[in-house]
Design an enzyme around this catalytic site. Structure first.
Site, mmCIF file in Angstrom:
data_model
loop_
_atom_site.group_PDB
_atom_site.id
_atom_site.type_symbol
_atom_site.label_atom_id
_atom_site.label_comp_id
_atom_site.label_asym_id
_atom_site.label_seq_id
_atom_site.Cartn_x
_atom_site.Cartn_y
_atom_site.Cartn_z
ATOM 1 N N CYS A 55 15.904 46.197 -0.727
ATOM 2 C CA CYS A 55 16.154 44.819 -1.129
ATOM 3 C C CYS A 55 17.382 44.702 -2.027
ATOM 4 C CB CYS A 55 14.943 44.265 -1.882
ATOM 5 S SG CYS A 55 13.484 44.043 -0.838
ATOM 6 N N SER A 112 19.152 51.182 -10.588
ATOM 7 C CA SER A 112 18.226 50.184 -10.059
ATOM 8 C C SER A 112 18.221 48.920 -10.901
ATOM 9 C CB SER A 112 16.803 50.760 -10.005
ATOM 10 O OG SER A 112 16.731 51.833 -9.111
ATOM 11 N N GLU A 117 12.784 52.694 -12.134
ATOM 12 C CA GLU A 117 11.696 52.378 -11.200
ATOM 13 C C GLU A 117 11.564 53.504 -10.166
ATOM 14 O OE1 GLU A 117 12.013 51.481 -7.872
ATOM 15 O OE2 GLU A 117 14.176 51.326 -7.669
ATOM 16 N N ALA A 193 2.876 42.792 4.008
ATOM 17 C CA ALA A 193 1.858 43.780 3.642
ATOM 18 C C ALA A 193 2.497 45.135 3.338
ATOM 19 C CB ALA A 193 0.828 43.923 4.770
#
Length: 429
Positions: A55, A112, A117, A193
């Site tokens: 992302c 990040s 993370e 999901a």
């Protein structure tokens, strides 16, 4: 062998531009093969290639001979449907040791949106598996990534780099808590999901909301997560009709087009009598049309918006960063040394082959002499002398053929190679 990284991330490019270069896991292998074909044109050896797409970033890692950066830029720009100039306005290039340093920092979570993370390490490992299965990894990139993973492990075990940051999942819950008085009174819908949705859902579940639901393109996978959470599983096709039931909507899918449009949200608000809706879009490309943010009763946050919540400072965290950077720098120097040694491999192989050919020739000559009844000591003397002359012939010929400064420099080199002591000045000869 040269190595470079070409990429864009949350610091260099806006969300919508990053969305043009987002690839699902299933797209990585065929994309790498197309890239390799493009870069391998008119080259004797195919380059190595790997791709990381999350992302927050899309990065190409390439290793090979020749000038490959320009073709890589042109290819990636074409894939994203933008000009090469537009891409480079928002992209970054790291070469050699800088490429290794960048990979190590990414793996360790220092590059990040959320400092330290852990998800990025798993995503990098997945990227390496895809490149390996596609047959585009190669020795150099394999070394680069394995060293990246080792450095990341040391950073996480030796520092507190991830101890003082707020995860994206926790940030989503904190934002919702600012809008709603009690999260136990709200209904939450999770769209998707995958790993990120599971993390966010786990954080929301800890607040025991009134109801939770999971909408996913594959109902079976959605039901699996819903069962784990004690939530309801709904079909993605039913989303527009049921959107009004939920106070909070968190979405993160791999869809290339928005799943929740402006019209659907407007209709949902009308049914809710304009009761506020909290929405978080963690997807790249977007799952929720950006125009939704203009609606008065909607509080829409993107993955970039959440970045502002997870940035924190402090002496303790800064000390952890400095310690991590030191570990990374040691890893970089080790990789650069290894990469430098790789350049001499063909020469070493050629030297071994030449020496073996000389050895075989002298052994064959010695056997012939022995077969003719020559004295063993005489044969051994001839064998040793023959090998010595062959080994020294090239160096002696170069010395005799050179003069001036070139001869002096060559004499120093020959002395280091054969005498293993301080070279003697040729002028003293």
């Amino acid at each position: 062998m040269s190595v470079f990284t070409l990429g864009l991330n949350h610091q260099s490019a806006p969300l919508d531009l990053r969305g043009r270069f987002a690839f699902s896991v299933e797209q990585l292998a065929p994309t790498l093969l197309r890239l390799r074909e493009q870069l391998g044109q008119r080259r004797a050896a195919l380059p190595e290639a790997a791709m990381l797409s999350t992302c927050n970033r899309t990065e190409l890692y390439v290793a090979g001979d020749g000038e490959m950066l320009r073709p890589a830029v042109d290819w990636l720009a074409q894939v994203g449907g933008v000009g090469s100039g537009t891409l480079m306005d928002h992209a970054y290039v790291r070469e050699g040791s800088a490429a290794a340093r960048h990979a190590f920092r990414v793996a360790s979570g220092l590059d990040s949106m959320v400092l330290g993370e852990p998800q990025i390490l798993g995503q990098m490992k997945q990227a390496v598996r895809e490149a390996d299965q596609a047959g585009t990894l190669g020795t150099t990139l394999h070394q680069l990534f394995q060293r990246s993973f080792a450095v990341a492990k040391e950073v996480r075990s030796s520092t507190e780099i991830g101890a003082h940051s707020i995860s994206m999942a926790a940030a989503s819950v904190r934002l919702a808590a600012q809008l709603f008085e009690d999260l136990a009174d709200i209904r939450v819908l999770f769209v998707g999901a995958g790993e990120m949705i599971e993390l966010v859902a786990t954080h929301f579940a800890a607040k025991t909301p009134r109801a939770m639901a999971v909408a996913n393109r594959t109902l079976e996978r959605g039901e699996k997560l819903a069962t784990h959470l004690g939530a309801e599983a709904i079909r993605l096709a039913d989303l527009p009709a049921r959107l009004h039931e939920f106070d909070a909507v968190i979405s993160c899918t791999a869809s290339t087009l928005p799943l929740i449009g402006l019209g659907a949200v407007e209709r949902a608000l009308k049914k809710r009598r304009h009761k506020p809706m909290f929405m978080v879009d963690l997807a790249v490309p977007r799952d929720i049309e950006p125009e939704v943010a203009q609606l008065d009763d909607v509080y829409l946050y993107t993955v970039d918006d959440l970045a502002q919540l997870v940035q924190s400072a402090g002496e303790k965290r800064q000390a952890a960063v400095e310690q991590a950077e030191a570990i990374i720098e040691t890893g970089v120097q080790s990789f650069v040394h290894w990469l430098g040694q790789r350049h001499t491999v063909p020469l070493i192989q050629a030297l071994n082959q030449q020496a073996d050919a000389w050895r075989q020739a002298e052994i064959q000559r010695a056997r012939k002499l022995l077969a003719r009844g020559e004295d063993v000591d005489t044969v051994l003397e001839a064998l040793s002398r023959g090998l010595t002359q062959k080994m020294l012939h090239g160096a002696m010929a170069e010395l005799h053929a050179s003069d001036g400064d070139k001869r002096l420099e060559l004499a120093h080199t020959v002395s280091r190679l054969f005498l293993r002591k301080s070279p003697r000045d040729p002028a003293e000869s």
